[in-house]
Design an enzyme around this catalytic site. Structure first.
Site, mmCIF file in Angstrom:
data_model
loop_
_atom_site.group_PDB
_atom_site.id
_atom_site.type_symbol
_atom_site.label_atom_id
_atom_site.label_comp_id
_atom_site.label_asym_id
_atom_site.label_seq_id
_atom_site.Cartn_x
_atom_site.Cartn_y
_atom_site.Cartn_z
ATOM 1 N N SER A 157 9.642 -2.489 -5.848
ATOM 2 C CA SER A 157 9.689 -2.807 -4.426
ATOM 3 C C SER A 157 10.890 -2.130 -3.761
ATOM 4 C CB SER A 157 9.705 -4.327 -4.244
ATOM 5 O OG SER A 157 9.439 -4.685 -2.912
ATOM 6 N N ASP A 252 -1.668 -5.701 -2.319
ATOM 7 C CA ASP A 252 -0.277 -5.552 -1.909
ATOM 8 C C ASP A 252 -0.190 -4.678 -0.666
ATOM 9 O OD1 ASP A 252 2.480 -5.227 -1.735
ATOM 10 O OD2 ASP A 252 2.696 -4.180 -3.638
ATOM 11 N N HIS A 282 1.887 -8.458 -5.051
ATOM 12 C CA HIS A 282 3.260 -7.983 -5.048
ATOM 13 C C HIS A 282 4.167 -9.011 -5.728
ATOM 14 C CE1 HIS A 282 6.490 -5.427 -3.414
ATOM 15 N NE2 HIS A 282 7.199 -6.551 -3.433
#
Length: 313
Positions: A157, A252, A282
């Site tokens: 991320s 996601d 996610h």
């Protein structure tokens, strides 16, 4: 139409059981999280050794590194890992299980970086901290039983975003040689308008509004969203970057920008391996209790990729 595993559904029920993170200011949220310790991670993979080291950042402040060392003589390859959390939250402890898995299975030293977080330490401080950590690993390779010619960077991320930026910075500044990049659902563009952003805007863990909350607290000014060091898809060229693996979650908001960055790397001649993990959302990589199988699968993809690149070197 979303394709969710039963574990993903259970995770989302848990995730949305309280107030939304973006309803707090970051200081309030961090205070609440500090009072709620990281849940115990059951059945942690064994590791030969872990230790915390403290290094000095560019501005003289301390940064903590957690170093995972496998059994054996070494010197070992290394993965310098930058955790996720939208540049605002997150901690090395959240990735204890995953980092142990990778270190043991890849027979590599994993160095997890506790870089300083926004908004107290906004852009570009996290980048500077992460680059300082890479330089430290390269300079102290012998001290931590690492082969300086086999150092990779990686993260998930926001940590994936930082990894791409660190790889570009090292290339442009003729800094430490990076052998490969490990990018798990990386943030590569703060525009929030892809098809996956529209499809998974709400209800899948990383909502569009939460991602916007992270972005503004990290950068402070939307006018900076187009800076390449914020949105790596904006780099004019990524030619010369090391081989990369990009691992995406099916459900996601960041899925499409991961694909776009993979295409950008390929177009500029960078060797890329793209993997999509079905049924997950996610954040799955830091949630071993809900996603044990997928975390292990992802760790194995990372291990195989690191080893494959190292063998070709």
């Amino acid at each position: 139409m979303a394709n969710l595993t039963e574990q993903a559904k259970q995770y989302l029920e848990s995730f949305y059981s309280g107030p939304k993170m973006e309803s707090f200011n970051p200081v309030e949220l961090k205070a609440i999280m500090a009072q709620s310790p990281v849940p115990p991670q059951n059945n942690l993979p064994s590791i030969h050794q872990t230790e915390d080291r403290f290094i000095i950042a560019k501005d003289g402040e301390e940064i903590r590194l957690r170093i995972y060392t496998p059994e054996g003589e070494g010197p070992f390859p290394a993965l310098v890992y930058y955790h996720g959390g939208g540049w605002v939250i997150g901690a090395v402890e959240m990735f204890e299980a995953a980092n142990r898995l990778v270190a043991t299975e890849a027979n590599a030293v994993v160095v997890s970086v506790d870089y300083r977080l926004a908004p107290e330490n906004p852009y570009p401080t996290p980048i500077e901290d992460c680059y300082a950590a890479l330089e430290w690993v390269a300079e102290h390779a012998t001290d931590i039983n690492v082969d300086p010619a086999k150092i990779s960077v990686g993260g998930d991320s926001a940590g994936g975003n930082l990894s791409t930026v660190i790889a570009k910075k090292a290339l442009d500044n003729k800094g430490p040689a990076i052998q490969s990049q490990v990018l798990i659902y990386p943030v590569t563009n703060l525009e929030f308008d892809t098809d996956s952003y529209n499809e998974f805007a709400q209800g899948f863990g990383l909502d569009r509004d939460l991602m916007k909350w992270f972005g503004i607290h990290y950068v402070g000014n939307e006018k900076l969203y187009n800076e390449p060091d914020v949105s790596p898809l904006k780099y004019d060229s990524v030619k010369g970057l090391p081989p990369a693996i990009i691992i995406a979650a099916e459900n996601d908001v960041l899925k499409d920008e991961g694909v776009a960055y993979a295409e950008k790397l390929k177009q500029d001649g960078v060797n890329v391996q793209y993997e999509l993990i079905p049924g997950v959302v996610h954040g799955y990589y830091s949630n071993m209790d809900f996603f044990a199988d997928e975390t292990k699968q992802t760790a194995q993809l990372i291990v195989n990729f690191i080893n494959k690149v190292a063998q070709k070197a």
